[in-house]
Design an enzyme around this catalytic site. Structure first.
Site, short mmCIF file in Angstrom:
data_model
loop_
_atom_site.label_atom_id
_atom_site.label_comp_id
_atom_site.label_asym_id
_atom_site.label_seq_id
_atom_site.Cartn_x
_atom_site.Cartn_y
_atom_site.Cartn_z
N SER A 20 -104.57 65.10 -20.00
CA SER A 20 -104.82 65.38 -18.58
C SER A 20 -106.32 65.34 -18.37
O SER A 20 -107.10 65.51 -19.32
CB SER A 20 -104.31 66.78 -18.22
OG SER A 20 -104.75 67.17 -16.93
N TYR A 71 -104.27 76.30 -18.50
CA TYR A 71 -103.92 74.87 -18.61
C TYR A 71 -105.08 74.09 -19.22
O TYR A 71 -104.89 73.24 -20.08
CB TYR A 71 -103.54 74.34 -17.24
CG TYR A 71 -102.99 72.93 -17.26
CD1 TYR A 71 -101.84 72.62 -17.98
CD2 TYR A 71 -103.60 71.90 -16.54
CE1 TYR A 71 -101.33 71.32 -18.00
CE2 TYR A 71 -103.10 70.62 -16.55
CZ TYR A 71 -101.97 70.33 -17.27
OH TYR A 71 -101.47 69.04 -17.29
C1 8X3 Z 1 -102.59 67.38 -14.16
C2 8X3 Z 1 -103.86 67.09 -13.50
O1 8X3 Z 1 -105.82 68.03 -12.15
O2 8X3 Z 1 -103.76 69.27 -12.03
O3 8X3 Z 1 -102.66 67.33 -15.54
O4 8X3 Z 1 -105.09 69.35 -14.01
S1 8X3 Z 1 -104.64 68.50 -12.92
#
Ligand code: 8X3
Length: 249
Positions: free
Chosen positions: A137, A150
């Site tokens: 990502s 994340y």
């Molecule tokens: C997804 C893209 O910008 O939401 O992996 O992290 S973001």
């Protein structure tokens, strides 16, 4: 050494294949003539995918080692592993971090990639031209406000992928990471726990990537000649230049 493009049939395992980038990748690889073993938790959606010629569906929860073991037993051959399963939970600041949410993100994004890669590495090496393609990502490259768990998980995925590439030097296995930016899938609906209005705001006024845009990139990476390793690829919409810089009309 052969410089022949990879046009022959290979068996590709795709995780998180019930929707979004995983589903699109399974369909694209099958359309390109590869045999696909698609794994995902949501077996009702897998049934639909299983009607596609060239795709075999097997239940898989990458957070459950027993499920991974059962899935691996059903994989008779693996030339390509597409580590796609993953996702984000919330946008809390670090100060407000939900420990359980962080653990869940690490389990699916980091340990999920580790479980599948470790389980299928012997088969990938035995194939003589194995490939691990991990969906990272932009969050794996660039920390952003609210990205907390994340960002940390995807940075860990990037580290794991890079270490794997280094450790497999000399083995017949290529290792790639494809990092998408904003892609309109169920990703944001899941991140916001089903809040479709919050999810829609992520893509409002801009043209995001589609799951198929990333599936096309995965297929291109998979179809390079055996001596070509695409180490990493950042794929953004024209309307996005970094994690939180997006042009919206
Ligand atoms: C997804 C893209 O910008 O939401 O992996 O992290 S973001």
């Amino acid at each position: 050494m052969s410089q022949t493009p990879r046009t022959g049939t290979r068996t590709a395992v795709v995780t998180g294949a019930s929707s979004g980038i995983g589903r699109a990748t399974a369909l694209r690889l099958a359309a390109a003539g590869h045999r696909v073993i698609a794994g995902a938790r949501r077996t009702d959606r897998l049934a639909e995918l299983a009607r596609t010629p060239g795709i075999v569906c097997v239940p898989l929860d990458v957070t459950d080692q027993t499920s991974v073991d059962r899935f691996t037993e059903a994989v008779d051959r693996c030339d390509v592993l597409v580590n796609n399963a993953g996702g984000a939970i919330g946008t809390d600041a670090v100060a407000d971090a939900d420990i359980a949410a962080w653990q869940a993100m690490f389990d699916v994004n980091v340990l999920g990639v580790l479980r599948l890669t470790k389980a299928l590495l012997p088969a990938l090496i035995a194939s003589g031209d194995g490939q691990v393609v991990t969906i990272g990502s932009i969050a794996a490259r660039e920390p952003y406000r609210g990205g907390g768990g994340y960002n940390a998980a995807k940075h860990a995925v990037a580290a794991l992928t890079r270490v794997l590439r280094i450790e497999l030097l000399g083995a017949p296995v290529r290792v790639s990471q494809i990092d998408p930016g904003l892609v309109e899938t169920e990703f944001s609906v899941n991140r916001f726990a089903g809040d479709t209005d919050a999810a829609a705001r992520v893509y409002a006024g801009m043209t995001p990537l589609t799951a198929d845009d990333i599936a096309e990139a995965v297929t291109w990476v998979v179809e390079r000649p055996a001596h070509v390793n695409i180490d990493s690829m950042l794929v953004l919409a024209r309307d996005q230049t970094s994690a939180q810089v997006v042009h919206r009309s």
